[in-house]
Write an enzyme that holds these catalytic residues in place. Structure first.
Site, PDB file in Angstrom:
ATOM      1  CG  ASN A  42      23.242  16.959 -40.962  1.00  0.00           C
ATOM      2  OD1 ASN A  42      23.995  16.003 -41.032  1.00  0.00           O
ATOM      3  ND2 ASN A  42      22.731  17.342 -39.811  1.00  0.00           N
ATOM      4  CG  ASP A  43      22.901  20.786 -38.744  1.00  0.00           C
ATOM      5  OD1 ASP A  43      22.148  20.289 -39.593  1.00  0.00           O
ATOM      6  OD2 ASP A  43      22.713  20.685 -37.519  1.00  0.00           O
ATOM      7  CD1 TRP A  67      22.014  13.377 -40.183  1.00  0.00           C
ATOM      8  CD2 TRP A  67      21.362  11.602 -38.982  1.00  0.00           C
ATOM      9  NE1 TRP A  67      22.225  13.670 -38.864  1.00  0.00           N
ATOM     10  CE2 TRP A  67      21.841  12.603 -38.102  1.00  0.00           C
ATOM     11  CE3 TRP A  67      20.923  10.392 -38.448  1.00  0.00           C
ATOM     12  CZ2 TRP A  67      21.847  12.442 -36.708  1.00  0.00           C
ATOM     13  CZ3 TRP A  67      20.941  10.227 -37.069  1.00  0.00           C
ATOM     14  CH2 TRP A  67      21.396  11.243 -36.214  1.00  0.00           C
TER      15      TRP A  67
HETATM   16  N1  DQQ Z   1      21.402  18.338 -36.805  1.00  0.00           N
HETATM   17  C1  DQQ Z   1      20.280  18.981 -36.199  1.00  0.00           C
HETATM   18  C2  DQQ Z   1      20.852  19.484 -34.913  1.00  0.00           C
HETATM   19  C3  DQQ Z   1      21.748  18.383 -34.492  1.00  0.00           C
HETATM   20  C4  DQQ Z   1      22.330  17.914 -35.781  1.00  0.00           C
HETATM   21  C5  DQQ Z   1      19.706  20.064 -37.060  1.00  0.00           C
HETATM   22  C6  DQQ Z   1      22.532  16.428 -35.865  1.00  0.00           C
HETATM   23  O1  DQQ Z   1      19.879  19.781 -33.950  1.00  0.00           O
HETATM   24  O2  DQQ Z   1      22.748  18.826 -33.592  1.00  0.00           O
HETATM   25  O3  DQQ Z   1      19.663  19.712 -38.405  1.00  0.00           O
HETATM   26  O4  DQQ Z   1      23.090  16.052 -37.094  1.00  0.00           O
END
Ligand code: DQQ
Length: 542
Positions: free
Chosen positions: A21-22, A46
């Site tokens: 993800n991020d 996830w």
């Molecule tokens: N992903 C969220 C964030 C967090 C992270 C945003 C957790 O707020 O830190 O997609 O995977």
């Protein structure tokens, strides 16, 4: 899985397998661009959040490195969550990230390279002082995360960074912290900014942009006459990245939007499609600010498990203040992407009468970079075209909803019979005052014959100045379409899963579904794109 192998991309960043993800801690260090990312080493869903790591010389060709940080401490046992890198003038790096503790409390932690002489920064140490920041008492323990890159404040001989939160009234907040050593922090009074009713602010980003120059600014530039500040928040509930342009008052520690009605969370978005949790960094080599954003899958979890991977990073984009409109940013794929362009096909002055679909003689349009310029025949406007006030990309019928002056544009990842197609289009509407406004939209509704896919029509209005033609750039890469209208004033990213429009079956078309106006595709360039061939580190970057 051989069945879904064509969904993998050729020039977008994605891990070899499993969930991402991020983007985290992007930076340039000793000759290498570094990208860290939220990663699940064990599954395409996830969980077990760890920091993946990759490096590149050019932001296009990447080498996968070993995991940078794993959830192995009480203060990050439930995940090494999102964080940002700060490069200090003496060359040190502070990586500040959120840990979800054994009790699922969100705390902020510090990490730094084990060997600063290693340009690849392979090994990371977590600080013995962790956690370095706990949530303030009035903030919920699970509403406090994602520290920004810090900026230096000379008058305080200290660094500042922002952290996203929400309060008990559902207001989104960016808190401001000050530190001299990245170990002890002071929460400054008030907020950097807050917007009522916007919910949790994830992945806040805060940076200066230059007015009157096409160069990016270092995060520590500081307020000045030709400097504006961008504040971005990722809205947890909407899963969209909202930004606003404004002024930063360093003494008060507050940021104010230029236009209150375009504030963070209610105004502009970086991208109107599938794009979230983005983060910028300053690239000192090319003096530019570069934006990374996560684009998730829109197929089912079942399909993700079957194919064994999920998510991409969008092509890194340079970000600039738009000196012409003075109301928005401009985003554009980094120049290096053009190094992948190979054979080019050019078309010019293709006339598109009302209701027409024109096939383009492109052999394989599955991995391409497209630039198109359209002109609308304005003679139709002399006639009384009725006002068309309620247009909205998402709810006005998409590419099939016909109006006097739109939709028109391209169909990409389309098969020969148009059973599958994603429309990238403009729509002009006449307001009650007779004035025209332009919308830029992307219609996924017929993008795939497969089931179990979320399909939408995305888009927004886009500023078009007097005398400008309508232009779009489209990056097509198997299962992702990234589009930039009017030089990057509005962007839309789609994830699509064609079953027929794959490899040699993928075509491109022009279309004009307007009822009253003919269009001309004045110029159209289509480049085949080479693959970027991402390599594991074991092959060796040198
Ligand atoms: N992903 C969220 C964030 C967090 C992270 C945003 C957790 O707020 O830190 O997609 O995977």
């Amino acid at each position: 899985n051989v069945m879904l192998v064509w969904q993998r991309t050729a020039f977008h960043f994605q891990p070899q397998e499993n969930w991402m993800n991020d983007p985290n801690g992007p930076m340039y260090y000793k000759g290498w661009y570094h990208l860290f990312y939220q990663y699940n080493p064990e599954s395409a869903l996830w969980g077990n959040i760890t920091w993946g790591h990759a490096v590149s010389r050019d932001l296009v060709h990447w080498f996968y490195l070993p995991l940078a940080m794993v959830p192995d401490q009480w203060y990050d046992a439930n995940g090494v969550w999102t964080g940002s890198a700060t490069l200090m003038p003496d060359g040190r790096i502070a990586m500040v990230y959120t840990g979800s503790t054994t009790q699922s409390v969100q705390v902020q932690n510090l990490a730094f390279p084990a060997d600063p002489d290693d340009p690849l920064l392979i090994r990371w140490n977590k600080s013995e002082s962790n956690p370095v920041i706990f949530p303030p008492p009035w903030v919920g323990p699970t509403d406090f995360r994602d520290p920004t890159t810090a900026w230096y404040v000379p008058t305080e001989s200290a660094w500042r960074l922002a952290i996203g939160a929400k309060d008990s009234e559902h207001n989104g907040i960016a808190l401001l912290y000050q530190t001299k050593d990245f170990i002890t922090y002071e929460l400054l009074p008030g907020f950097l900014h807050a917007v009522n009713g916007t919910g949790m602010w994830e992945c806040v980003d805060f940076y200066p942009v230059s007015t009157g120059s096409a160069l990016g600014l270092d995060t520590s530039t500081g307020p000045g006459p030709r400097v504006k500040y961008v504040l971005k928040a990722s809205l947890d509930e909407k899963k969209q990245d909202y930004y606003a342009i404004g002024t930063y008052d360093g003494e008060e520690g507050t940021w104010t939007p230029d236009e209150p009605e375009m504030d963070v969370g209610i105004g502009l978005r970086y991208d109107y499609g599938k794009f979230y949790a983005s983060k910028t960094f300053y690239d000192p080599v090319k003096e530019r600010r570069v934006l990374w954003g996560w684009t998730a899958e829109t197929d089912s979890e079942w399909a993700d498990l079957l194919k064994g991977w999920a998510s991409l990073q969008t092509i890194p984009r340079t970000v600039l203040y738009d000196d012409e409109t003075k109301s928005n940013l401009i985003q554009w794929p980094v120049d290096e992407v053009e190094s992948l362009r190979s054979s080019k096909q050019e078309f010019s002055n293709i006339k598109l009468s009302t209701g027409s679909v024109v096939p383009l003689d492109v052999t394989q349009a599955t991995q391409v970079d497209i630039e198109a310029e359209f002109e609308i025949d304005l003679s139709a406007l002399e006639q009384s075209v009725e006002a068309d006030v309620g247009y909205n990309c998402s709810t006005s019928g998409g590419a099939a909803g016909r109006g006097a002056l739109g939709p028109f544009g391209l169909l990409v990842l389309a098969d020969q019979d148009l059973k599958e197609q994603t429309a990238v289009y403009f729509y002009l509407r006449r307001g009650t005052d007779g004035g025209l406004s332009t919308f830029f939209c992307q219609d996924e509704m017929r993008s795939s014959l497969a089931n179990d896919i979320v399909k939408r029509v995305y888009g927004s209005s886009v500023p078009v100045l007097d005398g400008e033609s309508l232009t779009v750039r489209i990056l097509v890469d198997h299962s992702v379409i990234e589009s930039f209208a009017q030089g990057g004033r509005a962007c839309v990213t789609s994830r699509v899963y064609p079953t027929r429009a794959v490899y040699g079956g993928a075509r491109a078309f022009l279309f004009n579904n307007a009822t009253d106006a003919s269009m001309t595709a004045k110029s159209l360039k289509i480049w085949q794109m080479d693959s970027a061939f991402l390599h594991p580190y074991s092959i060796g970057p040198d």
